[in-house]
Write an enzyme that holds these catalytic residues in place. Sequence first.
Site, PDB file in Angstrom:
ATOM      1  N   SER A  50      -5.177  -1.638   0.412  1.00  0.00           N
ATOM      2  CA  SER A  50      -5.081  -2.847  -0.417  1.00  0.00           C
ATOM      3  C   SER A  50      -6.263  -3.786  -0.153  1.00  0.00           C
ATOM      4  O   SER A  50      -6.875  -3.770   0.907  1.00  0.00           O
ATOM      5  CB  SER A  50      -3.776  -3.593  -0.115  1.00  0.00           C
ATOM      6  OG  SER A  50      -2.665  -2.733  -0.261  1.00  0.00           O
TER       7      SER A  50
HETATM    8  N1  SAH Z   1      -0.443  -0.237   3.338  1.00  0.00           N
HETATM    9  C1  SAH Z   1      -1.508   0.716   3.060  1.00  0.00           C
HETATM   10  C2  SAH Z   1      -1.799   0.881   1.579  1.00  0.00           C
HETATM   11  C3  SAH Z   1      -0.698   1.579   0.912  1.00  0.00           C
HETATM   12  S1  SAH Z   1      -1.029   2.383  -0.606  1.00  0.00           S
HETATM   13  C4  SAH Z   1      -2.780   0.399   3.805  1.00  0.00           C
HETATM   14  O1  SAH Z   1      -2.826  -0.618   4.499  1.00  0.00           O
HETATM   15  O2  SAH Z   1      -3.722   1.191   3.729  1.00  0.00           O
HETATM   16  C5  SAH Z   1       0.639   2.942  -0.875  1.00  0.00           C
HETATM   17  C6  SAH Z   1       1.065   4.085  -0.033  1.00  0.00           C
HETATM   18  O3  SAH Z   1       2.444   4.318  -0.309  1.00  0.00           O
HETATM   19  C7  SAH Z   1       0.353   5.391  -0.340  1.00  0.00           C
HETATM   20  O4  SAH Z   1      -0.233   5.903   0.818  1.00  0.00           O
HETATM   21  C8  SAH Z   1       1.472   6.319  -0.857  1.00  0.00           C
HETATM   22  O5  SAH Z   1       1.312   7.666  -0.481  1.00  0.00           O
HETATM   23  C9  SAH Z   1       2.684   5.698  -0.199  1.00  0.00           C
HETATM   24  N2  SAH Z   1       3.975   5.994  -0.838  1.00  0.00           N
HETATM   25  C10 SAH Z   1       4.282   6.133  -2.154  1.00  0.00           C
HETATM   26  N3  SAH Z   1       5.593   6.411  -2.308  1.00  0.00           N
HETATM   27  C11 SAH Z   1       6.142   6.441  -1.056  1.00  0.00           C
HETATM   28  C12 SAH Z   1       7.461   6.670  -0.546  1.00  0.00           C
HETATM   29  N4  SAH Z   1       8.502   6.932  -1.343  1.00  0.00           N
HETATM   30  N5  SAH Z   1       7.625   6.634   0.802  1.00  0.00           N
HETATM   31  C13 SAH Z   1       6.601   6.375   1.632  1.00  0.00           C
HETATM   32  N6  SAH Z   1       5.338   6.141   1.211  1.00  0.00           N
HETATM   33  C14 SAH Z   1       5.107   6.170  -0.119  1.00  0.00           C
END
Ligand code: SAH
Length: 221
Positions: A63
């Site tokens: 993000s």
């Molecule tokens: N917080 C992260 C950015 C997250 S992007 C950072 O600091 O880099 C969102 C993430 O959510 C992605 O890696 C994606 O794979 C994950 N995601 C999507 N659906 C999910 C689920 N049901 N359970 C766990 N993770 C999930």
Amino acid sequence: MKDRFDIARLDMVETQIRRRGVFSPRVLDVMALIPRQEFVPAQFRNEAYADKPLPIGEGQTISQPYMVAAMAESLELTGSERVLEIGTGSGYQAAVLSMLAREVITVESRTTLALEAQERLTDLGYANVHVHNGDGSLGFSETAPYDAILVTAAAPEIPRLLAGQLREAGRLVIPVGSQENQELVQARKTNGELKSRELFGCRFVLLLGRHGWSRPGGEPF
Ligand code: SAH
């Protein structure tokens, strides 16, 4: 001696974060400390402090710095909390939370990202972060309840199991809306029920899984 990343990081905190209204001294201090360049792929290191999300592989993103700081602030952490994060991605947001709370449990559905993030966080010394590989749309009941829950992927609605895993007076922060546009929602558990308010508009990658969006083919992730 300050290197170019240190200089870019201090500038990021001032121009992208403080000037846009994140005033919590603890959040600003932590954003000024954590080496974001260690959480982005090698080819994006020079852009680590740019005012935007960056690709981290598998179609996912780390993000934007402002978003990381604003979400951390809206969890209202004092240092004693156990926090659940859904969507570990690079592990950067988890690292930020780990310096604002006592312990961070973070769940990532993509196995490669989960393994890489755990290794990165361990190497960098964030010993109070625990990464789990699984469907975070179900929360993580094994170590519930939590004082705060942060979902860093866009959900069609607040996944219903999360409320039950939040302690009374706990905060839940989550982007909710359509696949294209969401509102960042801050909910607080009051007398056993979530009371929500909208913070601002945003756009995240999708929360997949049982209580997230489903993929056209029907596979969970
Ligand atoms: N917080 C992260 C950015 C997250 S992007 C950072 O600091 O880099 C969102 C993430 O959510 C992605 O890696 C994606 O794979 C994950 N995601 C999507 N659906 C999910 C689920 N049901 N359970 C766990 N993770 C999930």
